[in-house]
Structure formats: C-alpha cells, structure tokens
Scaffold this active site. Structure first.
Site, PDB file in Angstrom:
ATOM      1  N   LYS A 280       6.556  -2.102   1.908  1.00 52.86           N
ATOM      2  CA  LYS A 280       5.433  -1.402   2.708  1.00 52.86           C
ATOM      3  C   LYS A 280       4.091  -2.570   2.509  1.00 52.86           C
ATOM      4  O   LYS A 280       3.077  -1.891   1.722  1.00 52.86           O
ATOM      5  CB  LYS A 280       5.031   0.204   2.039  1.00 52.86           C
ATOM      6  CG  LYS A 280       4.075   0.954   2.973  1.00 52.86           C
ATOM      7  CD  LYS A 280       4.207   2.259   2.376  1.00 52.86           C
ATOM      8  CE  LYS A 280       3.375   3.012   3.236  1.00 52.86           C
ATOM      9  NZ  LYS A 280       3.519   3.259   4.759  1.00 52.86           N
TER      10      LYS A 280
ATOM     11  N   GLU B 144      11.959   2.695  14.360  1.00 53.88           N
ATOM     12  CA  GLU B 144      11.159   3.604  13.829  1.00 53.88           C
ATOM     13  C   GLU B 144       9.789   3.571  14.564  1.00 53.88           C
ATOM     14  O   GLU B 144       9.692   2.741  15.370  1.00 53.88           O
ATOM     15  CB  GLU B 144      10.930   3.225  12.124  1.00 53.88           C
ATOM     16  CG  GLU B 144      10.181   1.958  12.123  1.00 53.88           C
ATOM     17  CD  GLU B 144      10.184   1.212  10.889  1.00 53.88           C
ATOM     18  OE1 GLU B 144       9.988   2.225   9.939  1.00 53.88           O
ATOM     19  OE2 GLU B 144      10.016   0.226  10.385  1.00 53.88           O
TER      20      GLU B 144
ATOM     21  N   LEU C 157      11.442   1.236   7.373  1.00 58.96           N
ATOM     22  CA  LEU C 157      10.798   1.769   5.975  1.00 58.96           C
ATOM     23  C   LEU C 157      11.400   3.096   5.774  1.00 58.96           C
ATOM     24  O   LEU C 157      11.706   3.803   6.375  1.00 58.96           O
ATOM     25  CB  LEU C 157       9.311   1.825   6.300  1.00 58.96           C
ATOM     26  CG  LEU C 157       8.593   2.162   4.843  1.00 58.96           C
ATOM     27  CD1 LEU C 157       8.639   1.132   3.743  1.00 58.96           C
ATOM     28  CD2 LEU C 157       7.321   2.895   5.073  1.00 58.96           C
TER      29      LEU C 157
ATOM     30  N   TYR D 220       0.859  -1.234   0.071  1.00 62.99           N
ATOM     31  CA  TYR D 220      -0.016  -0.044   0.090  1.00 62.99           C
ATOM     32  C   TYR D 220       0.822   1.206   0.181  1.00 62.99           C
ATOM     33  O   TYR D 220       1.956   1.350   0.129  1.00 62.99           O
ATOM     34  CB  TYR D 220      -1.025   0.000   1.145  1.00 62.99           C
ATOM     35  CG  TYR D 220      -0.423   0.294   2.453  1.00 62.99           C
ATOM     36  CD1 TYR D 220      -0.361   1.657   2.970  1.00 62.99           C
ATOM     37  CD2 TYR D 220       0.357  -0.741   3.234  1.00 62.99           C
ATOM     38  CE1 TYR D 220       0.237   1.806   4.128  1.00 62.99           C
ATOM     39  CE2 TYR D 220       1.082  -0.394   4.274  1.00 62.99           C
ATOM     40  CZ  TYR D 220       0.864   0.932   5.029  1.00 62.99           C
ATOM     41  OH  TYR D 220       1.625   1.432   6.133  1.00 62.99           O
TER      42      TYR D 220
END
Length: 287
Positions: A149, A182, A207, A33
């Site tokens: 992702k 993250e 990411l 996505y």
C-alpha cells in the site's frame, strides 16, 4: 473547530501542517499509508490495518515510526481532537527526510509520520448504496508491487480522473489477458450466474483489502458461497451483481460498466446483505 493533524510528534492545525521539501515521500513516493473507517465512535478493523501497515513497511524496509501501542494512542487522540464519530483517518509513513539521493538515507534516519482525520456524511454513502455507481475499465499500467500500500498512486489518480471524465465513479483495472484486477481504490466482486460471490485472489497482482478480507468473514457468516478466482470482463458484464469494497465505503454496488448495464441496472440483494452485516462482524475498538 479547526481540523487538527499529527505531524512528526506534534498536533498542529490542519491548515498549518507541513513536511520538509526533502521528505522521501514527496521526492520519491517512498512511503506507505493506511485509511481506516470510523463508525459510531469505533475504529473499524484496526488490527488488520496495522498488520497490513507492518507488511508494507517491511516490504519497503522502512522502520516503524513508533510502537503499535503508541501509534494507536496517537490515532485515537487525532480522532478525538477532530471530534470524529463517523468518518476516517489517514496515516502515512515515509522513509523520512534526507538529502535527495535515490539510495536509502543513512541508517537511523527517522521515518516521517502524518495522521489526519475527518468526518464524513453517512447520507452521501447511503445515496450511493441506494442508487449504485458507474465504472469503466482501464488497462493496468501500474508497477508490479501493487500488493504494497504505497503512496505512489499517480496511475490510480489518472484512472480515477478518466472515470470522472466518462461520467463514472471508479476505474477497474484489467490485465493483458482481459481479466479483472481491482479498482483504482477498491477491490472488485461479482455474484456470478450460479449465485457464487467471486473476487480475484489477493496473493499477487492486487492489494489485499482489509474490507475485502473482513467481507469474506461476513459472507461466511451469512452462509454465502465464496470463490477466490480470476474472472474476465465479459463475465463481470454478465454477472448478477458487481460491487466494490473499500474501507471508506464498505460496499458500493455497480450498476453499469463501460456504459453497459449490469443485470437490471439496480443494486443487488447480496451487496445489501453483506453491507448491512459488515459492522457487526468487523473488529471494533472504541475511540
């Protein structure tokens, strides 16, 4: 006006939108996505978002559902039908519909494409920027390929729920060595004791956020010193500033982590500078 979604070639009412029960995204989280900001009638950083979509699809060996040019047309039309001037769009591509089996479906099975769009209230984001947000740290329990992702976000959802129950707005993943990775849906930055803007390298383990990438350009434009290196939880707690970046929020200052106040407990000047300069530096394409 009712919200409109694009689902596999059709524009339908959001309330009526559906996918097949054997869509691989539903059965296996077998899809990817992208979420992209829309501001003042412009799509922000579309090229970088589509480039990352291309990489994610390639890593999972999922075909593009259509050409890039056609996809941009569908995105624009979805935004227009939803009258979005400030907000976001979400697009999801899965491996498609096939009899449930762990191995890939037959070659030629068309991927599924869903695009939704919605308006957001800039006042809510402005309030978070003015007041700052709270975060907690959690042990990283995700799969190794977080650089893709993927729609497989259950650990992220569990972490966000843990943050909510702790009275915070984000959970920050920490590796086994005590180093910051993250956020559940964000990249993490600090301004260290030397005034250097620091974020973890995105080669592996996190990411590569699009906002993160553009913010590096913004910082360079502002003449800020940048270092891509690992940093520990203790260094984060002692930092001059901590902030988070994501496409839907740009840059949220963090004023406490695990109940410990960051610096003076107020949003810092660096996060404000990069946030204010972001839109001028980012790529923009009119709807």
């Amino acid at each position: 006006m009712p919200r409109i979604a694009y689902v596999n070639g059709r524009y339908v009412k959001h309330s009526d939108a559906s996918v097949h029960i054997e869509d691989r995204g539903y059965q296996f989280a077998d899809g990817v996505y992208e979420v992209c900001e829309v501001r003042h009638g412009y799509i922000v950083d579309p090229t970088r978002h589509l480039n990352r979509l291309d990489r994610s699809l390639g890593e999972l060996r999922i075909a593009w559902p259509m050409s890039r040019a056609a996809l941009m047309q569908v995105i624009r039309e979805t935004l227009r039908r939803n009258h979005v001037r400030n907000g976001l769009f979400y697009m999801q591509v899965t491996r498609g519909v096939a009899r449930r089996d762990h191995v890939f479906p037959a070659e030629g099975t068309p991927p599924s494409l869903v695009i939704t769009a919605k308006s957001t209230d800039p006042k809510i984001i402005a309030a978070k920027n003015a007041n700052g947000i709270k975060a907690i740290t959690v042990a990283d329990n995700r799969w190794d390929r977080v650089d893709i992702k993927s729609v497989g976000l259950l650990p992220n959802a569990m972490a966000r729920q843990q943050a909510k129950e702790a009275g915070a707005q984000e959970a920050i993943y920490v590796d086994a060595d005590g180093m910051v990775k993250e956020g559940a849906a964000t990249n993490v930055w600090i301004v260290d004791r030397d005034g250097i803007l620091v974020t973890r390298p995105a080669e592996h383990g996190i990411l590569r956020g699009i906002t993160r990438t553009t913010l590096i350009d913004v910082a360079a434009r502002l003449g800020l010193k940048i270092a891509e290196r690992n940093f520990s939880v203790s260094e984060m707690l002692a930092a001059r500033e901590v902030f988070l970046t994501a496409a839907t929020s740009i840059c949220f200052p963090v004023v406490s982590v695990d109940g410990q106040t960051i610096a003076n407990g107020h949003p810092g000047s660096v996060s404000q500078k990069v946030r204010e300069a972001f839109f001028d530096v980012a790529e923009k394409i009119a709807i």
